[in-house]
Scaffold this motif. Structure first.
Motif, PDB file in Angstrom:
ATOM      1  N   CYS A 191     -27.779  12.384 101.831  1.00 26.19           N
ATOM      2  CA  CYS A 191     -26.962  12.304 103.034  1.00 26.19           C
ATOM      3  C   CYS A 191     -26.288  13.654 103.280  1.00 26.19           C
ATOM      4  N   ALA A 192     -26.263  14.098 104.541  1.00 26.77           N
ATOM      5  CA  ALA A 192     -25.688  15.399 104.900  1.00 26.77           C
ATOM      6  C   ALA A 192     -24.177  15.443 104.728  1.00 26.77           C
ATOM      7  N   ASN A 193     -23.556  14.278 104.598  1.00 26.07           N
ATOM      8  CA  ASN A 193     -22.118  14.245 104.301  1.00 26.07           C
ATOM      9  C   ASN A 193     -21.953  14.504 102.806  1.00 26.07           C
ATOM     10  N   PRO A 194     -21.389  15.652 102.408  1.00 22.75           N
ATOM     11  CA  PRO A 194     -21.312  15.976 100.977  1.00 22.75           C
ATOM     12  C   PRO A 194     -20.460  15.009 100.171  1.00 22.75           C
ATOM     13  N   GLU A 195     -19.542  14.309 100.821  1.00 22.59           N
ATOM     14  CA  GLU A 195     -18.712  13.347 100.095  1.00 22.59           C
ATOM     15  C   GLU A 195     -19.431  12.021  99.887  1.00 22.59           C
ATOM     16  N   CYS A 196     -20.576  11.862 100.547  1.00 23.87           N
ATOM     17  CA  CYS A 196     -21.446  10.697 100.331  1.00 23.87           C
ATOM     18  C   CYS A 196     -22.612  11.133  99.446  1.00 23.87           C
ATOM     19  N   ASN A 197     -23.434  12.046  99.992  1.00 23.99           N
ATOM     20  CA  ASN A 197     -24.551  12.655  99.252  1.00 23.99           C
ATOM     21  C   ASN A 197     -25.520  11.631  98.665  1.00 23.99           C
ATOM     22  N   GLU A 198     -25.566  10.449  99.257  1.00 22.22           N
ATOM     23  CA  GLU A 198     -26.406   9.374  98.713  1.00 22.22           C
ATOM     24  C   GLU A 198     -27.887   9.694  98.852  1.00 22.22           C
ATOM     25  N   HIS A 199     -28.662   9.327  97.830  1.00 27.74           N
ATOM     26  CA  HIS A 199     -30.120   9.379  97.902  1.00 27.74           C
ATOM     27  C   HIS A 199     -30.581   8.189  98.733  1.00 27.74           C
ATOM     28  N   PHE A 200     -31.393   8.440  99.746  1.00 27.97           N
ATOM     29  CA  PHE A 200     -31.937   7.307 100.501  1.00 27.97           C
ATOM     30  C   PHE A 200     -33.175   7.761 101.271  1.00 27.97           C
ATOM     31  N   THR A 201     -33.983   6.791 101.679  1.00 29.38           N
ATOM     32  CA  THR A 201     -35.191   7.087 102.442  1.00 29.38           C
ATOM     33  C   THR A 201     -34.876   7.025 103.929  1.00 29.38           C
ATOM     34  N   LEU A 253     -31.988  11.917 114.709  1.00 28.27           N
ATOM     35  CA  LEU A 253     -30.986  11.165 115.453  1.00 28.27           C
ATOM     36  C   LEU A 253     -29.625  11.179 114.762  1.00 28.27           C
ATOM     37  N   LEU A 254     -29.635  11.100 113.426  1.00 25.25           N
ATOM     38  CA  LEU A 254     -28.391  11.005 112.655  1.00 25.25           C
ATOM     39  C   LEU A 254     -28.039  12.302 111.921  1.00 25.25           C
ATOM     40  N   ASP A 255     -28.756  13.379 112.243  1.00 21.75           N
ATOM     41  CA  ASP A 255     -28.493  14.678 111.600  1.00 21.75           C
ATOM     42  C   ASP A 255     -28.573  14.587 110.074  1.00 21.75           C
ATOM     43  N   GLY A 256     -29.513  13.768 109.586  1.00 16.23           N
ATOM     44  CA  GLY A 256     -29.709  13.660 108.141  1.00 16.23           C
ATOM     45  C   GLY A 256     -28.632  12.873 107.430  1.00 16.23           C
ATOM     46  N   CYS A 257     -27.911  12.031 108.153  1.00 16.28           N
ATOM     47  CA  CYS A 257     -26.857  11.216 107.542  1.00 16.28           C
ATOM     48  C   CYS A 257     -27.324   9.772 107.407  1.00 16.28           C
ATOM     49  N   CYS A 258     -26.712   9.055 106.470  1.00 18.58           N
ATOM     50  CA  CYS A 258     -27.120   7.672 106.236  1.00 18.58           C
ATOM     51  C   CYS A 258     -26.519   6.721 107.261  1.00 18.58           C
ATOM     52  N   SER A 259     -25.495   7.179 107.987  1.00 18.59           N
ATOM     53  CA  SER A 259     -24.820   6.319 108.966  1.00 18.59           C
ATOM     54  C   SER A 259     -24.109   7.189 109.991  1.00 18.59           C
ATOM     55  N   THR A 260     -23.666   6.555 111.075  1.00 18.72           N
ATOM     56  CA  THR A 260     -22.908   7.281 112.094  1.00 18.72           C
ATOM     57  C   THR A 260     -21.539   7.696 111.567  1.00 18.72           C
ATOM     58  N   VAL A 261     -21.029   6.941 110.604  1.00 20.23           N
ATOM     59  CA  VAL A 261     -19.744   7.310 109.990  1.00 20.23           C
ATOM     60  C   VAL A 261     -19.876   8.649 109.278  1.00 20.23           C
ATOM     61  N   CYS A 262     -20.930   8.787 108.469  1.00 21.76           N
ATOM     62  CA  CYS A 262     -21.158  10.052 107.776  1.00 21.76           C
ATOM     63  C   CYS A 262     -21.514  11.173 108.758  1.00 21.76           C
ATOM     64  N   PRO A 277     -16.221  15.568 109.072  1.00 17.12           N
ATOM     65  CA  PRO A 277     -15.952  16.976 109.393  1.00 17.12           C
ATOM     66  C   PRO A 277     -16.649  17.981 108.463  1.00 17.12           C
ATOM     67  N   LEU A 278     -17.048  17.558 107.262  1.00 19.72           N
ATOM     68  CA  LEU A 278     -17.701  18.465 106.325  1.00 19.72           C
ATOM     69  C   LEU A 278     -19.226  18.317 106.337  1.00 19.72           C
ATOM     70  N   ARG A 279     -19.737  17.601 107.320  1.00 16.99           N
ATOM     71  CA  ARG A 279     -21.182  17.363 107.380  1.00 16.99           C
ATOM     72  C   ARG A 279     -21.960  18.675 107.340  1.00 16.99           C
ATOM     73  N   ARG A 280     -22.972  18.707 106.454  1.00 14.38           N
ATOM     74  CA  ARG A 280     -23.797  19.895 106.317  1.00 14.38           C
ATOM     75  C   ARG A 280     -24.876  19.940 107.393  1.00 14.38           C
ATOM     76  N   GLU A 281     -25.340  21.135 107.707  1.00 13.18           N
ATOM     77  CA  GLU A 281     -26.375  21.282 108.722  1.00 13.18           C
ATOM     78  C   GLU A 281     -27.705  20.754 108.179  1.00 13.18           C
ATOM     79  N   TYR A 282     -28.324  19.885 108.931  1.00 16.66           N
ATOM     80  CA  TYR A 282     -29.577  19.253 108.514  1.00 16.66           C
ATOM     81  C   TYR A 282     -30.750  20.099 108.998  1.00 16.66           C
TER      82      TYR A 282
END
Length: 317
Positions: free
Chosen positions: A258-268, A276-285, A289-294
């Protein structure tokens, strides 16, 4: 011919002054311009290293020249580019965290499951009195696993001991354990034997060797690996895709962080949902504000965190 190789290996063999060995081994690896990740413990070595073909050859020769590690079995992959960015070699209490209060309860050098080479594993796995047991974590077996394998709901291998009771129903069966390269099975099978299981086996060399020796027949999906490649193909006989995109449910083999470093979850996640989600697991992530560039890969280099000098130490609190 590809210029680089990646070596996956482990060796349970006692190391005196293991912490000192780790520091010296790091210097040696860097002298060969290798990159990778090696864990050194009193009980042995666990590593994945990558570099030029010549550097990898020199490394393997050096390891085999040391009598402590002469039996080390290297799984070798030819790669387009090195599979890591940096070289790490660290001392830890165990080369695989067993989750046991007393890790000394089991010793793979003294007792472990019967080693099956891939051909024997292939012949045994479909017999009626056999149970195939995947001892890896959820994110690993969700990406790929043997057909009809029993999987465990665990986040890390250290959770394996807590699942032993769930496996009691198979005590009268032949238990064929497997993992990526064989290292987890050494401890998993040893623990099963300690808990009273009689017929315990392990796939020697793991999924990676199985793919090389018998073309990966009946392994479904891909194999998760702990380097920049993230996942590798195994089955060249009857390949399938079993993992699905967490967000839309479509089939995909692509696994990311996940592009959110505070989540960083492994997922498919499929490419469409990744965009669509910029490499994040959810819209919350996605809104973090610290989301990494996907960049489409979902792989992020760890950046050292600045030391907060204003934070009181535990000793002074």
């Amino acid at each position: 011919m590809k210029k680089y190789q990646t070596l996956l290996y482990y060796c349970y063999s006692p190391i005196e002054n293991a912490e000192e060995f780790a520091a010296e081994h790091l210097v040696f690896c860097k002298s060969l311009n290798l990159v990778g990740r090696i864990i050194v413990a009193d009980e042995g070595l666990n590593g994945t290293v990558s570099g030029t073909v010549d550097a990898c050859r020199q490394y393997m020769e050096s390891i085999h020249a040391d009598q402590r590690f002469a039996k080390t079995d290297f799984k070798i992959d030819d790669v387009e580019v090195p599979s890591f960015i940096k070289m790490h070699c660290r001392y830890k209490p165990e080369i695989v965290h067993s989750g046991l209060r007393d890790p000394g309860l089991i010793n793979p050098n003294e007792e472990t499951g019967v080693h099956l080479d891939p051909k024997d594993f292939l012949e045994m796995k479909d017999q009626e009195d056999v149970v195939i047991l995947d001892v890896r974590s959820n994110y690993e077996h969700n990406l790929g696993r043997f057909k009809n394998a029993v999987t465990l709901d665990i986040e890390n291998f250290r959770d394996f001991p807590s699942k032993i009771n769930e496996l009691a129903q198979y005590k009268d069966k032949k238990i064929l354990t497997y993992c990526t390269g064989g290292i987890k099975c050494e401890k998993a099978s040893a623990l099963l034997l300690k808990e009273g299981f009689k017929n315990v086996y392990q796939l020697h060399g793991g999924i990676i060797k199985y793919g090389k020796d018998v073309q990966g027949k009946d392994f479904e999906g891909q194999c998760y690996v702990f380097d920049n490649r993230v996942a590798v193909d195994v089955n060249k006989v009857n390949p399938t895709v079993i993992s699905t995109c967490r967000n839309c449910g479509n089939k995909t083999n692509k696994m990311i962080n996940c592009a959110n470093p505070e989540c960083n979850e492994h997922f498919t996640q499929c490419d469409a949902c990744g965009e669509l989600l910029d490499g994040c697991c959810s819209t919350v992530c996605q809104s973090h504000p610290l989301r990494r560039e996907y960049d489409g890969t979902g792989y992020y280099v760890k950046v050292p965190q600045p030391v907060n000098t204003n934070k009181r130490s535990l000793a002074g609190s």
